[in-house]
Design a protein around this motif. Sequence first.
Motif, PDB file in Angstrom:
ATOM      1  N   GLY A  13     -11.460 -12.459 -18.150  1.00 46.85           N
ATOM      2  CA  GLY A  13     -11.457 -11.397 -19.201  1.00 46.85           C
ATOM      3  C   GLY A  13     -12.659 -10.409 -19.300  1.00 46.85           C
TER       4      GLY A  13
ATOM      5  N   ASN B  41      -7.587  -8.605 -20.181  1.00 45.17           N
ATOM      6  CA  ASN B  41      -7.192  -9.706 -21.142  1.00 45.17           C
ATOM      7  C   ASN B  41      -5.882 -10.288 -20.742  1.00 45.17           C
ATOM      8  N   GLU B  42      -4.996  -9.829 -20.451  1.00 45.41           N
ATOM      9  CA  GLU B  42      -3.879 -10.528 -20.269  1.00 45.41           C
ATOM     10  C   GLU B  42      -3.917 -11.634 -19.271  1.00 45.41           C
TER      11      GLU B  42
ATOM     12  N   ARG C  86     -13.538  -6.044 -21.174  1.00 42.70           N
ATOM     13  CA  ARG C  86     -12.683  -6.391 -22.578  1.00 42.70           C
ATOM     14  C   ARG C  86     -11.780  -5.299 -22.879  1.00 42.70           C
ATOM     15  N   LYS C  87     -11.998  -4.083 -22.438  1.00 41.47           N
ATOM     16  CA  LYS C  87     -11.185  -2.998 -22.922  1.00 41.47           C
ATOM     17  C   LYS C  87      -9.968  -2.745 -22.328  1.00 41.47           C
ATOM     18  N   ASP C  88      -9.959  -3.611 -21.102  1.00 48.61           N
ATOM     19  CA  ASP C  88      -8.646  -3.455 -20.162  1.00 48.61           C
ATOM     20  C   ASP C  88      -7.786  -4.448 -20.503  1.00 48.61           C
ATOM     21  N   VAL C  89      -6.370  -3.991 -20.852  1.00 49.15           N
ATOM     22  CA  VAL C  89      -5.525  -4.927 -21.368  1.00 49.15           C
ATOM     23  C   VAL C  89      -5.084  -5.849 -20.145  1.00 49.15           C
ATOM     24  N   ARG C  90      -5.072  -5.395 -19.103  1.00 50.25           N
ATOM     25  CA  ARG C  90      -4.736  -6.275 -17.953  1.00 50.25           C
ATOM     26  C   ARG C  90      -5.798  -7.481 -17.742  1.00 50.25           C
TER      27      ARG C  90
END
Lengths: 171, 634, 101, 477, 338
Positions: free
Chosen positions: D148, D157-158, D151-155
């Motif tokens: 993760g 995070n996911e 941090r700014k990348d939704v992928r």
Amino acid sequence: MIVDILFYITALVAIISGLLVITGKSPVTSALSLVLNFFCIAFIYLMLEAQFLAIIQVIVYAGAIMVLFLFVIMLLNLQDDMTLFERFDLKKGFAVLLTGLFLLEIAYIFSLDSVSVAPKGVTGASFPELGTVESIGKYLFSDFVYPFEMISVVLLSAVVGAVVIAKKKVD
Amino acid sequence: MNIGLFGLVIALPLAGFLLNGALGLFNLLGWRSESRKPVVGWLASLAILVPFVVLLFIFLGMSAEDKSIVTYYRWFSVEDLNINIAYQIDSLSVLMGLMVTGIGFLIHVYSIGYMKHDEGFWRFFVYLNLFIFAMLNLIFADNLVLLFLGWEGVGLCSYLLIGFWYKQAFVNDAAIKAFVMNRIGDFAFLIGMFLIFKTVGSLSFDAINSNVGLFDESTLFWAGLFLFIGATGKSAQIPLYTWLPDAMAGPTPVSALIHAATMVTAGVYMVARLSPLFSANAELMMIVAVIGGLTALFAATIGLFQNDIKKVLAYSTVSQLGYMFLAAGVGAFPIAIFHVFTHAFFKACLFLGSGSVIHAMHDEQDIRNMGGLKKYLPQTYITFFIATFALAGFPLTAGFFSKDEILFRTFASGNYILWGLAIFSALLTAIYMMRLTSLTFYGKERFDSHKTHPHESPALMTLPLWILAAGALLVGFLGLPGVVAPTNWITTWLEPSVINVEGHASHFTEWALMALGSGLAIAGLFAGWKLYTTNLETVARLKASFSGLYNLIYNKYFVDETYDNVIVKPYSWISNSLMNNLENMLLYPLYGWTAKAVSGGAELIRFIQTGHTPTYVTFFIIGVVGVISLILFI
Amino acid sequence: MNQHIDAIVALSAILFSMGVLGVLTRKNAITIFMSVELMLNSVNLALVAFSRLHNDITGQMLVIFVMAIAAAEVAVGLAIVISIFRNRQTADVTEINLLRW
Amino acid sequence: MPIDLNLLLRDTLSVAPVLIVLLSGIVLMMMSASKVQSKLLPWVAGSGYLISFLTLTFVTVPSASAFSGMVNTGSFAVVGGSMILALAFLHTMVSANLLKKDGIYLGEFYALQAFAITGMLMMVSANDLIMVFIGIETMSIPFYAMAGLKRKDVRSNESAMKYFLIGAFAAGFLLYGIALIYGATGTTNLTRIADYLASQTPGAFFWVGIGLMLTGFFFKVSAVPFHFWAPDVYQGAPTVSSAFLATGGKMATFMTLALVSMKLFPVPSAKWAAVVAVVAALSMIIGNVTALAQTNVKRILGYSSVAHAGYLLLALLSQTTDGYQALAYYVFVYGITTFAAFAVVGYLEKDGNPVTLESLKGLGFSHRTEGVILTIAVISLMGIPPMGGFVGKYLVFLNAYESGHLGLVILGVVTSMVSIGYYLRIILSLYTRPESTEVIANPAGAFALTGLILAAVIILVSGLYPPVFTGWITSLW
Amino acid sequence: MKLELFGHLVLTVCIFGSLFLFVAYAVYFERKVAAKMQNRVGPDRVGWYGLLQPFADILKLLLKEEIIATQATKLIHTLAPGISVIMAFITFAMIPIAQGFYIADINIGMLYMMAVTSIGVYGVTLAGWSSNSKYSLLGSMRASAQMISYELSMGLAVVGIILITQSMSVVSIVDSQTDNPFLWNIIKQPIGFLIFWIASFAEANRLPFDLPESEQELVGGFHTEYSSMRFALFFFAEYTHLIVASSILTTLYLGGYQIPYSSVWLAGANEWLVAGLQILMFILKMCLFVFLFMWVRWTLPRFKYNHLMELGWKYLLPLGLINVVVTAGWLLIYDKLF
């Protein structure tokens, strides 16, 4: 006798609170049920004469972990989840079925052989003072010193990781 | 004889191949660099020059009887068949090796200039080096298997180089044709090899040549015949010659090196190598001689009316190869090799010269569109002229000595019909060669001089021409006729390695035949010059009056068409029907459906990866339940 | 208490299954996570029971380690949930499925 | 109970390699916190791994077990540890550039990596299920964070969330398994469990415990049906992280699995083999087939990792030393190969755009070295001769065949053939000229390139002259 | 002195009852102290010097209308103040107020105290959340964060004492300090004392760390939505915390009920007399701390939230760690030397 009754009551409460955890509508309900569950488990620890673990259970789980959970739930202001039986669909039915199968298999091994007649371990010396702080401390710093020290790496990396991930600003 | 450095002879071309190949990979990946071209070219040339020098030293240090076999390692061993990577160094192989590396080097140098602007530059030199490596293996091989390795290697390189400009369809067709024709020959070659092994139990030349007595009559005949069929494939003899003219689709240096000087003579070399075997059976020898003689005439006639500068030379090559087999067939194996040797010089020179012409004419190959190039390409013209004379057998040129000796030996062997064919072919040779020269260099300019500006090739290209032309003039003196010098050098040199059936005839006959040969050559040359420089109308009139014959010859006796109708078309009909019925109806669906099922399955299975964590954990639990069940109930 | 060890282990199995069921059915990442905690705790319960059964300290030691690890997991896990919530304003695992197929 | 300080010192020395890595992790953490000289970080990390590697290889430990049987410092730990450290070293060489490209903190990443490696070293040197569990968690928790990191990348995070949730879930099963084993045998020490097994027939509790523990391991090695996280995580995580957690994690977990199997079942167990065989078969089929339908290169590598988990599991079937050695060889080569592939993909992606087969087009020409290395890696993954992957696969198949699992070997060969379908697509895209001439990618730095070339050399050498590594593995066993 | 079960029960009732009383008067005390500091008179209407003021206040609060916000989560909203009070109260069970006068002594008494303190946060947190108001929520979040943070330092400070005492039993901690004031833990563990003391402020939500209920920012913080009796319970819990924290400080660092040099001048005295004196001594010491708490409250301004966290994590926690290490090192050396 009293102990037996106490145990069964505790077990019942544990199961009910456990059910609440997984069926509760709001995350806070789940969290509080979980706290209750942890208290029940701590109580059973006490019954098993594992006083140190019981108190640690309360301090770590109820006092720290669950507070953190609550904190985050509040921070994110999470909305209510759907409960288990609200909109009960095929998927959930399948999940219940699978979990039931799993439990059934565990029950099946109980029918094969009972735990309490499970053969004694190699280190079967009688040791009444098992759960006291003293004995735990002694073993923690002798036989189990390496894993005990290495656990700190887990905590350290968790701290670093959590900070890195949850930090807002990039610098 | 010091052969310590012999390893270099084999290793360097291979090293050149690998190194240039590695360098070339850079190009393939896009590190394109013009500046690396000279490196590639000169590296490749050097990889041939050094072996030449080494061979030269070996040659200078050895006597004709010297013979040694260097074994590098056991290649493979099956029961009692032991095949070594072993090289035989004797008078024959060294002479051939010198020729291959020497001419090879010249052609490498020539190619640096010729291929300068080609984008496949490095590829060309990689193939060339590989070719030389294979050719040297073929020449020096100590056994038939290693020879066959070289044999296949040169075949492969030939295929690659014919198809060098693979972007045009006809080039690919020509390459495939060459390959297939060769494969037919190779198949026969293999059968011959097996027959020999069955009898002799070994495949090394020493063992074969010294055990010819073990063969029974028919085995010997069949073994030799099959080997000879192999040779006809490689050396473009009837009936497998049709690939060679088509092979002219490759770059001209390739035609010079592979399809004139070296590879195509491999068949002759092989026959000479196994001369004890061949000469043990008279019928076999007869077949060789007849095929050779017929090919010589046949190709010469076709050459008479071809319009492509390289095609003329190609048919001439086929014809000359016929001469070589004729010589071999009458037992004059050293003379066959001698002709190989002389032919290499003047034919290479001619090809390179034609290359120079094509270069100058911007890839124009039709001689009808040339003419009068003498003044534009003086150096090319002079060398071409010399080589033409040599090929036609003008007295005292190289071709004269070797061809005359072949004619004499044929006559001496008593095959007068063959001699007749051969001497007629010699006349035709002189005519078509002079026709070529005349149409190219003399007369009016039949090209648009506004569009085309012929210019002399750079020194890098003309220098090899001069050297080869000098060779075409001089190398003939290595084999002076018996009437002039009782022991000619080439026969003496080769005799320890090759059988030589001496011809017997009086001096007078010999002189007379020589005079006849020279006369016919000169007459032919004159006729060619006269007809094709000034009297083109006469030619046209002649063509008209003999139009039937002309068409027959012009269309190369419809041999290609016959092959096409008799073999290719039925074959492709069978293939097509198998493809349509068996493959398309049955097999393809079978494989295709399997593949489709797998990829369709992939398309289906990927959707269980829903991206939802609950799905994943559900599968996890399925796995857990499955594992527990397995472990409990097994 | 030793007569109850069977019962405790059974209780632990039941609680474990509940945790599993929670993970399977809940949508909220944090609730799922709490179910995982329930699973870990039930295992702890079994470990303590076994420890008492065998009169052996190892089980209790492992429980201590598990607690520490659970704490560490919570720290990282909640941080992950926070970061995903920041970017997508949801902690619903059924909505978080950009990566699939 | 007085503490014997001499013993403690001796034991501490015998785990020195682990502690060195840990120490370098702490130093890295401090450095990154105080923001001094971020350029120094990879050097500190690399030298830490190097010193640890040297200590592991050249310092002979006084005894084969330490900390009252918790730790096994024998040759197995040396082999496992060395390959992990080698990989870590290579990764360190490559990572600085990749991190900068992805805009990730330098220091924390290195610290996390060092902690994860500490966990891995603990795993391969474990002699107790407690150590195994702690090692796995020490490895996993930094992994979750590493997935993760963007941090700014939704992928990103996911992927972190999926990895974490399923990972924690799996840890529960692993722990439950350990608990049941403990309940059945009264100990968690591998040697003592083996003693127990030698003296009596284990009951159902024990076997279910083994089964549940195995599921935990299967999750970590991404074997079917516990594999679902792998493609998602490898795709979503920053490539620099994927390159490590797809390889290091697999190496360590497989070595640990081999260790557990080796210690517990000196006499091959049919139940163990049956479970492993079924999971291996499923992994080979599903991993390879699903990969065919993918276009994202990282995702392809993810499925490839699933498939390879199947191949690697084959080596565990025989439960012989040969099998474990084959596993060690293959997992080493696989690790280096996949690392190289991921690292190259990391360089070829730009501005966080995913690397797909389409975007890969033409990069073989514009990024020649990277292209060649990716090609080498992919060929090795296919298991085609001049590369190490072939030798590994061969050894594994040979071993499975000799232990009588012909059917699985055939399945392995067939699925390998299927796998060529998607691996070849990568190479083809690399060397296809794109329709648009716009090529997006950054060149790797010289330092990183050295690392990549080193990896390629290892792949080639292990394929051309396997004794370099097989000899090393067998001599150290 | 051994007490029978009945005696025990009586003692428990007595102790909790007097605690109740003390809490009630702590409010009065606070108002008086505040008045003195601000040069006012303070409550003096109800009873002699206003001594009945606490009862009047309680009466007032009980009579007030109970308002529960409609959006509140009823059950938890109701439970939360109770949790707060109970958790505050049961900590006291471990504290010996005189030799032999304690409700319970278990061998992990210190851990018990830590556990109960750590659970205490639930009351505040849940109150804030269940009110469904943003002020409340912010207040409760601050509370939970603050308490978790300072609990750590607190625990570390206690570790120093446990190391010295070699026991976790509260009784033995008091015993080990003897009647010699120079052996009290405040002398042995000055840093630990400081940390514990500061952390107590945070745990009790007192100024300067009363951010969870800072009136200026959050109206009333977690108890904004509470009124009447429930508010009174929170109020009550807060002062209980104050008393309990003071008691713990007394017990851990100031020798608890120990009377200085009592073994010298009280040797052989009637044990009931001694017990009475000890109780008085304990109350005295406790009141000292209570006064200190109040003094600080009316003297210092409130911290900013980030300063609060910084103080906790960046100063107290490392200091606590250093304290533990130094103490342990000293013990090790002491062991080897003597």
